[in-house]
Design an enzyme around this catalytic site. Structure first.
Site, mmCIF file in Angstrom:
data_model
loop_
_atom_site.group_PDB
_atom_site.id
_atom_site.type_symbol
_atom_site.label_atom_id
_atom_site.label_comp_id
_atom_site.label_asym_id
_atom_site.label_seq_id
_atom_site.Cartn_x
_atom_site.Cartn_y
_atom_site.Cartn_z
ATOM 1 N N SER A 115 39.864 39.925 46.132
ATOM 2 C CA SER A 115 38.531 40.263 46.640
ATOM 3 C C SER A 115 38.369 41.760 46.844
ATOM 4 O O SER A 115 39.339 42.470 47.159
ATOM 5 C CB SER A 115 38.350 39.563 47.987
ATOM 6 N N TYR A 139 40.416 38.269 56.627
ATOM 7 C CA TYR A 139 40.319 37.631 55.305
ATOM 8 C C TYR A 139 40.786 38.606 54.209
ATOM 9 O O TYR A 139 41.625 38.259 53.365
ATOM 10 C CB TYR A 139 38.860 37.193 55.066
ATOM 11 N N LYS A 143 44.169 38.559 51.483
ATOM 12 C CA LYS A 143 44.107 38.758 50.026
ATOM 13 C C LYS A 143 45.023 39.910 49.595
ATOM 14 O O LYS A 143 45.699 39.830 48.570
ATOM 15 C CB LYS A 143 42.666 39.027 49.585
#
Ligand code: UDP
Length: 323
Positions: A115, A139, A143
């Site tokens: 991402s 988050y 990643k």
């Protein structure tokens, strides 16, 4: 190629499965259906209902495949700041299970959904792959950490990976075959579509005083069919070259919240009530990708990521669900 697609019943995963089948691959979807939908499954792909946290099942189910595509993750940036444990377990532990299963089963290719959240607040634009990585949310941190595990498993176990750093995934299959709607979406375009379809009353625009073309946040929206195409190309790349790669996937075109709302009003013919709200914490003013590396190495470019196709293909999926 015989491909094991983890998270293949999800929004992006289902589009990836479609692209793989078109490419002539045989496909098995492994999904726990926590956010994936049976409606998104293809008749000519096998399906195994399973969880990435169930290591024994994952190990058994993934035997004999040439490649894994891993799209199974929680992705709500805001939630990850309140419930980091949930993101640690599913995104990190789950991925380590996948890497260990790949290692035991001698699967040497993996394509991973990374991402743009790995970059955090931009220090320059457009963002290329060398841009500093300072995730603003947990988050994005998961990643980035997974990218680092991938690099180690490449070095130690010869598992070649493609880490695909998506910018803002949006739109639906332009051929209208995939219409499974995400439940309780928080992303801009599905929220706008829910307002247009009468499923919610209004859109909150998170800030109109940014230093952008009209004061609202600017993002790089990339059509999910373009993302799917990049997965197929990346898989062939790591297979042909026997080399890993990390690339951005974006349209290289910034669109503001207001520009999307205006396009959606035009295309849907609906009023779409929108109210200005306070800024959302952690939101940068503007994020735009450089996709030069994907252009060069994968011969990939975004073909469906213009605002009309993004909005129209989304609206068609919402209309299909109204029938
Ligand atoms: N946004 C908004 N209202 C919403 C959802 C999003 O104004 O209900 C804005 C958000 O502030 C950002 C853009 O739309 O500028 C894209 O947000 P989204 O959550 O879709 O993706 P993100 O860029 O945060 O990954």
């Amino acid at each position: 190629m015989n491909v094991f697609v983890i998270g293949g019943a999800g929004y992006i995963g289902s589009h990836v499965v479609k692209a793989l089948l078109k490419d002539g691959c045989s496909v098995t979807v492994y999904d726990n259906l926590s956010s994936g939908l049976e409606q998104n499954l293809f008749k000519n792909a096998k399906f195994v209902k399973g969880d990435i946290l169930d290591y024994e099942k994952l190990l058994e189910a993934s035997k004999g495949y040439d490649a894994i595509i891993h799209l199974a993750a929680f992705k709500a940036a805001g939630e990850s700041m309140i419930k980091p444990e949930k993101y640690s377990v599913n995104n990190i532990t789950g991925t380590l299970n996948i890497l260990n299963a790949a290692s035991v089963n001698e699967i040497k290719r993996i394509v991973f959904s990374s991402s743009a959240a790995t970059y955090g607040e931009p220090s320059y634009l457009p963002i290329d792959e060398d841009h500093p990585k300072n995730p603003e949310n947990y988050y994005g941190f998961t990643k980035l950490e997974i990218e680092r595990f991938l690099a180690w498993y490449d070095q130690l176990k010869g598992i070649r990976f493609a880490a695909l750093r998506y910018f803002n995934a949006a739109g639906y299959d332009p051929e209208g075959e995939i219409t499974g709607l995400e439940q309780n979406p928080a992303n801009l375009l599905p929220v706008i579509m829910e307002v247009a379809a009468g499923m919610r009353s209004e859109l909150g625009i998170f800030g109109d005083d940014y230093d952008t073309v009209d004061g609202t946040g600017v993002r790089d929206y990339v059509h999910v069919t373009d993302l799917a195409d990049a997965h197929v190309k990346a898989l062939h790349y790591i297979d042909d070259k026997d080399e890993s790669l990390t690339v951005n996937l974006g349209s290289e075109n910034g669109l503001s919240v207001k520009q999307i709302v205006d396009a959606a009003r035009d295309i849907t013919g609906q009023t779409i009530t929108a109210n200005i709200m306070p800024r959302r914490p952690g939101d940068p003013a503007k994020l735009v990708a450089s996709s030069k590396k994907a252009n060069e190495l994968l011969k990939w470019k975004a073909n469906f990521s213009d605002v009309e196709t993004l909005v129209k293909s989304s609206w068609n999926a919402y209309l299909a669900n109204k029938k």
